[in-house]
Design a protein around this motif. Structure first.
Motif, short mmCIF file in Angstrom:
data_model
loop_
_atom_site.label_atom_id
_atom_site.label_comp_id
_atom_site.label_asym_id
_atom_site.label_seq_id
_atom_site.Cartn_x
_atom_site.Cartn_y
_atom_site.Cartn_z
N LEU A 19 0.83 -1.20 0.00
CA LEU A 19 0.00 0.00 0.00
C LEU A 19 0.87 1.25 0.00
CD1 LEU A 19 -2.89 1.10 0.13
CD2 LEU A 19 -2.74 1.00 2.63
N ARG A 20 0.60 2.16 -0.95
CA ARG A 20 1.29 3.44 -1.03
C ARG A 20 0.24 4.55 -0.98
NH1 ARG A 20 4.31 0.07 -0.34
NH2 ARG A 20 6.23 -0.52 -1.45
N PHE A 21 0.33 5.41 0.01
CA PHE A 21 -0.70 6.43 0.18
C PHE A 21 -0.76 7.40 -1.00
CE2 PHE A 21 -0.37 5.95 5.07
CZ PHE A 21 -1.10 4.78 4.99
N ASN A 22 0.37 7.60 -1.68
CA ASN A 22 0.36 8.50 -2.83
C ASN A 22 -0.29 7.85 -4.06
OD1 ASN A 22 2.68 6.78 -2.91
ND2 ASN A 22 3.46 7.99 -4.61
N LEU A 23 -0.67 6.59 -3.94
CA LEU A 23 -1.37 5.89 -5.02
C LEU A 23 -2.86 5.73 -4.72
CD1 LEU A 23 1.19 3.07 -5.96
CD2 LEU A 23 0.74 5.20 -7.18
N VAL A 24 -3.38 6.54 -3.80
CA VAL A 24 -4.80 6.50 -3.44
C VAL A 24 -5.48 7.75 -3.99
CG1 VAL A 24 -6.48 6.37 -1.57
CG2 VAL A 24 -4.28 5.20 -1.34
N ASP A 25 -6.54 7.54 -4.79
CA ASP A 25 -7.27 8.65 -5.41
C ASP A 25 -8.76 8.57 -5.05
OD1 ASP A 25 -5.07 9.77 -6.72
OD2 ASP A 25 -5.30 8.44 -8.42
N TYR A 26 -9.45 9.69 -5.20
CA TYR A 26 -10.88 9.81 -4.93
C TYR A 26 -11.50 10.53 -6.11
CZ TYR A 26 -8.19 9.46 -0.67
OH TYR A 26 -7.25 9.10 0.25
N VAL A 27 -12.28 9.81 -6.89
CA VAL A 27 -12.71 10.30 -8.20
C VAL A 27 -14.23 10.18 -8.33
CG1 VAL A 27 -12.43 9.99 -10.70
CG2 VAL A 27 -10.50 9.53 -9.16
N PRO A 28 -14.92 11.16 -8.90
CA PRO A 28 -16.36 11.01 -9.15
C PRO A 28 -16.66 9.81 -10.04
CG PRO A 28 -15.71 13.30 -9.36
CD PRO A 28 -14.43 12.51 -9.24
N HIS A 29 -17.75 9.14 -9.73
CA HIS A 29 -18.19 7.94 -10.45
C HIS A 29 -18.18 8.14 -11.96
CE1 HIS A 29 -21.00 4.45 -11.08
NE2 HIS A 29 -21.44 5.21 -12.05
N GLU A 30 -18.67 9.28 -12.40
CA GLU A 30 -18.83 9.53 -13.83
C GLU A 30 -17.50 9.66 -14.57
OE1 GLU A 30 -20.26 11.21 -11.43
OE2 GLU A 30 -22.39 10.69 -11.61
N GLN A 31 -16.44 9.90 -13.83
CA GLN A 31 -15.16 10.18 -14.47
C GLN A 31 -14.24 8.97 -14.56
OE1 GLN A 31 -13.26 13.56 -12.60
NE2 GLN A 31 -15.11 14.82 -12.73
N ASN A 32 -14.67 7.81 -14.10
CA ASN A 32 -13.79 6.65 -14.10
C ASN A 32 -14.57 5.38 -14.44
OD1 ASN A 32 -12.38 4.24 -12.61
ND2 ASN A 32 -10.79 5.80 -12.86
N ALA A 33 -14.17 4.72 -15.50
CA ALA A 33 -14.88 3.52 -15.95
C ALA A 33 -14.77 2.39 -14.92
CB ALA A 33 -14.32 3.06 -17.29
N GLY A 34 -13.61 2.26 -14.30
CA GLY A 34 -13.45 1.20 -13.31
C GLY A 34 -14.42 1.33 -12.16
N LEU A 35 -14.69 2.55 -11.74
CA LEU A 35 -15.64 2.77 -10.65
C LEU A 35 -17.06 2.41 -11.07
CD1 LEU A 35 -14.33 6.15 -9.20
CD2 LEU A 35 -14.05 3.86 -8.23
#
Length: 284
Positions: free
Chosen positions: A195-211
């Motif tokens: 786990l790397r904290f700099n590799l954690v993102d928070y993205v709106p549902h509409e902006q990410n296909a994976g989500l």
């Protein structure tokens, strides 16, 4: 989404269904919060990250759900939900789900956890349970194939009312506790080696296909246990069986985790027990 320079081998998309309110809960309180909080997501290798966009486009065309900027599982018809789950079940991913039965915690206050995690201690704890299992799989896989830990990227579906920096701060506390051997509730631990904290993102549902694909996982399982809803149905979640993560060839308590874990604390109906029994829970 911010650019990422550090290499990573795995990527985990996390979404939720239901909410984390504990003061008033359905069906005891007709206008209360959902009876369940479900944290769900899927894990895949980084080389598939770019393909997630194609997966969502292909799925939306297949099920004729091309209107609007994003795929939303709850807006699909039952037959389209079947098709969406079958499509996801055929992808090179592993799914994780944590289901917390909130009636067992109605009105509960955890003052010590609240000091550490602010107002969202309950949400952070449920996310912790998923992270423990996902990082365990990543660590074992990377040691097997690369003989050393490889990093994991985590992308949350950003929701209003959540402080994601609080979640990361909680992980930092757990990391210190792990290093000092003082972890409470230490049946499992987040494997901080990957786990790397700099590799954690928070993205709106509409902006990410994976989500949008993670939404299928979380929502299908929420629908399978929120029996007070007119949309209650276990069929869709069962279709995800091919991708449910396993430990020692068992989904129960790994790919699908039930909280509280002590069956004596649970007062579930037979309908609510059905999906858990299907995936290997034998003591309900």
């Amino acid at each position: 989404m911010p650019s990422v320079s550090e290499p990573y081998e795995y990527i985990l998309y996390i979404d939720e269904a239901g909410d984390d309110g504990l003061a008033r809960i359905k069906p005891v309180d007709p206008n209360g919060a959902s009876e369940w909080l479900v944290i769900g997501g899927f894990l895949t290798r980084s080389n598939y990250e770019a393909k997630a966009v194609d997966w969502v486009k292909d799925l939306r065309v297949q099920i004729d759900a091309t209107q609007g900027p994003a795929l939303h599982y709850r807006k699909l018809s039952p037959t389209k939900k079947d098709a969406a789950c079958l499509y996801l079940a055929g992808l090179p991913v592993k799914a994780f789900v944590v289901c917390s039965h909130k009636l067992n915690m109605k009105g509960h206050q955890n003052s010590r956890a609240a000091i550490r995690n602010g107002k969202q201690w309950f949400y952070n704890y449920c996310v912790r349970l998923l992270m423990e299992r996902a990082t365990e799989m990543c660590l074992k896989d990377s040691l097997k194939h690369f003989q050393r830990p490889r990093s994991l990227r985590v992308i949350f579906s950003k929701r209003g009312g959540h402080s994601y920096p609080q979640t990361k701060a909680y992980w930092e506390i757990l990391k210190r506790q792990s290093a000092g051997g003082t972890t409470l509730l230490n049946k499992r631990e987040i494997r901080h080696q990957v786990l790397r904290f700099n590799l954690v993102d928070y993205v709106p549902h509409e902006q990410n296909a994976g989500l949008q694909l993670a939404d299928i996982v979380a929502s299908a399982f929420f629908q399978s246990i929120e029996t007070s809803s007119q949309r209650w149905e276990t069929r869709h979640a069962k279709l995800l069986e091919p991708i449910m993560a396993k430990e020692r060839n068992v989904v129960a308590d790994f790919g699908l985790a039930l909280q509280p874990t002590n069956p004596n604390e649970l007062k579930l109906s037979d309908d609510q027990k059905a999906i858990f029994k299907h995936f290997g829970y034998t003591t309900l």
